[in-house]
Enzyme design. Structure first.
Site, PDB file in Angstrom:
ATOM      1  N   PRO A   1      -4.043  -0.585  -0.221  1.00  0.00           N
ATOM      2  CA  PRO A   1      -4.715   0.660   0.191  1.00  0.00           C
ATOM      3  C   PRO A   1      -4.257   1.833  -0.660  1.00  0.00           C
ATOM      4  O   PRO A   1      -3.053   2.019  -0.864  1.00  0.00           O
ATOM      5  CB  PRO A   1      -4.256   0.830   1.648  1.00  0.00           C
TER       6      PRO A   1
ATOM      7  N   THR B   1      -5.156   6.016  -1.264  1.00  0.00           N
ATOM      8  CA  THR B   1      -5.836   7.297  -1.083  1.00  0.00           C
ATOM      9  C   THR B   1      -6.309   7.795  -2.439  1.00  0.00           C
ATOM     10  O   THR B   1      -5.521   7.867  -3.377  1.00  0.00           O
ATOM     11  CB  THR B   1      -4.847   8.301  -0.454  1.00  0.00           C
TER      12      THR B   1
ATOM     13  N   GLN C   1      -8.138   0.736   6.292  1.00  0.00           N
ATOM     14  CA  GLN C   1      -6.817   1.140   6.774  1.00  0.00           C
ATOM     15  C   GLN C   1      -6.960   2.343   7.711  1.00  0.00           C
ATOM     16  O   GLN C   1      -7.478   3.393   7.323  1.00  0.00           O
ATOM     17  CB  GLN C   1      -5.893   1.496   5.604  1.00  0.00           C
TER      18      GLN C   1
ATOM     19  N   HIS D   1      -2.103   1.479   9.751  1.00  0.00           N
ATOM     20  CA  HIS D   1      -1.176   2.052   8.769  1.00  0.00           C
ATOM     21  C   HIS D   1       0.113   2.474   9.483  1.00  0.00           C
ATOM     22  O   HIS D   1       0.307   3.643   9.809  1.00  0.00           O
ATOM     23  CB  HIS D   1      -1.820   3.233   8.067  1.00  0.00           C
TER      24      HIS D   1
ATOM     25  N   TYR E   1       4.369   7.623   8.036  1.00  0.00           N
ATOM     26  CA  TYR E   1       3.329   8.271   8.833  1.00  0.00           C
ATOM     27  C   TYR E   1       3.573   8.028  10.334  1.00  0.00           C
ATOM     28  O   TYR E   1       4.634   7.563  10.724  1.00  0.00           O
ATOM     29  CB  TYR E   1       1.942   7.832   8.343  1.00  0.00           C
TER      30      TYR E   1
ATOM     31  N   ARG F   1       0.657  -2.753   8.531  1.00  0.00           N
ATOM     32  CA  ARG F   1       1.474  -2.547   7.327  1.00  0.00           C
ATOM     33  C   ARG F   1       2.805  -1.873   7.670  1.00  0.00           C
ATOM     34  O   ARG F   1       2.836  -0.925   8.468  1.00  0.00           O
ATOM     35  CB  ARG F   1       0.704  -1.658   6.344  1.00  0.00           C
TER      36      ARG F   1
ATOM     37  N   GLY G   1      -1.486  -2.226  -6.167  1.00  0.00           N
ATOM     38  CA  GLY G   1      -2.027  -0.884  -6.030  1.00  0.00           C
ATOM     39  C   GLY G   1      -2.468  -0.334  -7.365  1.00  0.00           C
ATOM     40  O   GLY G   1      -3.595  -0.572  -7.816  1.00  0.00           O
TER      41      GLY G   1
HETATM   42  C1  LIG Z   1      -2.761   6.909  -5.635  1.00  0.00           C
HETATM   43  C2  LIG Z   1      -2.062   6.165  -4.532  1.00  0.00           C
HETATM   44  C3  LIG Z   1      -2.499   6.318  -3.232  1.00  0.00           C
HETATM   45  C4  LIG Z   1      -1.906   5.584  -2.199  1.00  0.00           C
HETATM   46  N1  LIG Z   1      -2.408   5.686  -0.928  1.00  0.00           N
HETATM   47  C5  LIG Z   1      -1.977   4.854   0.043  1.00  0.00           C
HETATM   48  C6  LIG Z   1      -2.635   4.797   1.307  1.00  0.00           C
HETATM   49  O1  LIG Z   1      -3.637   5.472   1.591  1.00  0.00           O
HETATM   50  N2  LIG Z   1      -2.122   3.938   2.227  1.00  0.00           N
HETATM   51  C7  LIG Z   1      -1.027   3.159   1.976  1.00  0.00           C
HETATM   52  O2  LIG Z   1      -0.605   2.401   2.854  1.00  0.00           O
HETATM   53  N3  LIG Z   1      -0.399   3.184   0.777  1.00  0.00           N
HETATM   54  C8  LIG Z   1      -0.872   3.985  -0.190  1.00  0.00           C
HETATM   55  N4  LIG Z   1      -0.289   3.948  -1.435  1.00  0.00           N
HETATM   56  C9  LIG Z   1       0.774   2.979  -1.718  1.00  0.00           C
HETATM   57  C10 LIG Z   1       0.186   1.705  -2.325  1.00  0.00           C
HETATM   58  O3  LIG Z   1      -0.589   0.990  -1.372  1.00  0.00           O
HETATM   59  C11 LIG Z   1       1.282   0.772  -2.831  1.00  0.00           C
HETATM   60  O4  LIG Z   1       2.153   0.484  -1.773  1.00  0.00           O
HETATM   61  C12 LIG Z   1       2.080   1.386  -3.981  1.00  0.00           C
HETATM   62  O5  LIG Z   1       1.200   1.914  -4.969  1.00  0.00           O
HETATM   63  C13 LIG Z   1       2.993   0.340  -4.638  1.00  0.00           C
HETATM   64  O6  LIG Z   1       2.243  -0.745  -5.144  1.00  0.00           O
HETATM   65  P1  LIG Z   1       1.949  -0.894  -6.728  1.00  0.00           P
HETATM   66  O7  LIG Z   1       3.287  -0.905  -7.397  1.00  0.00           O
HETATM   67  O8  LIG Z   1       1.211  -2.191  -6.870  1.00  0.00           O
HETATM   68  O9  LIG Z   1       1.135   0.299  -7.134  1.00  0.00           O
HETATM   69  C14 LIG Z   1      -0.833   4.705  -2.481  1.00  0.00           C
HETATM   70  C15 LIG Z   1      -0.378   4.591  -3.794  1.00  0.00           C
HETATM   71  C16 LIG Z   1      -0.985   5.286  -4.811  1.00  0.00           C
HETATM   72  C17 LIG Z   1      -0.512   5.092  -6.227  1.00  0.00           C
END
Ligand SMILES: Cc1cc2nc3c(=O)[nH]c(=O)nc-3n(C[C@H](O)[C@H](O)[C@H](O)COP(=O)(O)O)c2cc1C
Length: 369
Positions: free
Chosen positions: A25, A27, A102, A177, A182, A229, A322
């Site tokens: 997920p 944002t 989410q 979430h 949060y 999560r 992500g």
């Molecule tokens: C731009 C951005 C927005 C994110 N928004 C959310 C979100 O809305 N909900 C959430 O649970 N995690 C969010 N995360 C965390 C990601 O889901 C993920 O846990 C994090 O990027 C680490 O994974 P990665 O190393 O594969 O990027 C966000 C991360 C990024 C980079």
């Protein structure tokens, strides 16, 4: 057929996925319209482009106006938002993909600017001393309002209604979430929850709100389509501070989830280096895998090799990516062919419009250009 673990189909009683690559997920703050609804040309196209993932988990989507804490995030509480999400789920399904939404409430990470000057809600009036991304830019967070019993009941109902809306919008499931500092995480953690009623004090009490929400959601959709999560070793970010009871709290919650028949639990490895914190767990998948009988998704900082390894080792069933999915819509195809990945541009993570959103090409397009 590819031998990579990530590319094998995954079947459990509750999930039937074409591969084990999950889109985490994220944002992206592109719902910059008065209704805060997803649209076909932006969110529709973005998720459609990424539908070769075994499972997409949508960006955090607020369950009510009260739940919001970042600009231009989409909701799942109004008719217009449900209609907008229908366009998204249709597009993903037409590509043979699957998508969960989410469900999000940021609690104390919000700011009065989002609530006509009213304080954001949280278990206790403790300022996370973080920054909130408001329409006027980053602002310091404030001490939130301690939720009354009435606030808690209303919020439980908001999640229930949001889950109902998600089913109407055609989602394959919902992810609660309960991560990343949060609202639920604020209840779990003793440093953000100093309540003396049935929602604070003991581990069981601090987990109560989460389970009440889960039970309420179960009333309106099959529990087999619900995921949750957690980020057990989150420390020093999003206002969260670990203490001796943090990991035992997550152990309690995750073990108790064996009594449910959920789609999955989704865990993150620590976001920061916690090796010097004696009561932190540094290897989340390894620690929690033996405690949970159902499907386990692991996330954070995985590349192709580490993703294949964690599945082969039996520490997780699925791996969520992500940032790699932001800049590689065809991440699965790139893994399958061992192709190089495009680097993401952090500057356009949260900016409006298609730049840095729907304009990352697939590798086939890159090769042709
Ligand atoms: C731009 C951005 C927005 C994110 N928004 C959310 C979100 O809305 N909900 C959430 O649970 N995690 C969010 N995360 C965390 C990601 O889901 C993920 O846990 C994090 O990027 C680490 O994974 P990665 O190393 O594969 O990027 C966000 C991360 C990024 C980079």
């Amino acid at each position: 057929m590819s031998k990579q673990a990530l590319l094998q189909p995954y079947q459990s009683n509750n999930l039937d996925l074409k591969n084990r690559v999950v889109m985490a997920p994220m944002t992206r703050s592109r719902a910059n319209n008065p209704e805060k609804k997803p649209t076909e040309d932006l969110q529709g196209l973005y998720y459609q482009q990424r539908a070769s993932a075994g499972l997409i988990i949508s960006e955090g989507s607020q369950v009510s106006e009260e739940a919001v804490g970042y600009i231009n995030t989409p909701g799942i509480h109004s008719k217009e938002q449900v209609e907008g999400w229908k366009l998204v789920t249709d597009k993903v399904h037409n590509e043979g993909g699957k998508i969960f939404i989410q469900l999000w409430h940021v609690g104390r990470m919000s700011h009065p600017d989002f609530h006509n000057g009213d304080l954001p809600l949280a278990p206790s009036p403790i300022n996370p001393n973080a920054q909130s991304y408001t329409p006027e830019g980053f602002k310091d967070t404030v001490a939130p309002k301690e939720m009354t019993k009435e606030d808690i009941l209303r919020t439980i109902n908001d999640f229930k209604q949001a889950a109902k809306n998600a089913m109407e919008a055609g989602f394959d499931g919902v992810e609660i979430h309960s991560s990343n500092g949060y609202l639920f995480h604020q209840f779990f953690n003793a440093t953000s929850n100093t309540r003396i009623d049935e929602y604070g004090g003991s581990i069981e009490n601090r987990a109560r709100f989460f389970f009440e929400v889960l039970d309420a959601i179960k009333e309106v959709m099959p529990e087999q389509k619900i995921g949750a999560r957690f980020n057990p070793s989150l420390n020093g970010v999003f206002g969260m501070t670990m203490d001796e009871e943090t990991i035992p709290t997550f152990e309690y919650i995750i073990k108790k989830l064996n009594d449910y028949d959920l789609a999955y639990i989704h865990l993150s490895e620590p976001f920061t280096d916690v090796s010097d914190i004696s009561y932190a767990v540094t290897e989340i998948a390894k620690h929690f895998r033996p405690l949970y009988n159902g499907t386990l998704i692991i996330n954070s900082n995985f590349d192709q090799e580490k993703g294949n390894q964690v599945i082969e080792n039996g520490d997780a069933d699925l791996v969520a990516y992500g940032k790699p999915f932001i800049s590689n819509p065809d991440l699965v195809e790139r893994f399958a062919n061992n192709l190089e990945l495009t680097e993401w541009n952090q500057d356009t993570f949260y900016t409006p419009g298609k730049e840095g959103y729907t304009d990352y090409p697939k590798i086939s397009k890159l090769a042709a250009s």
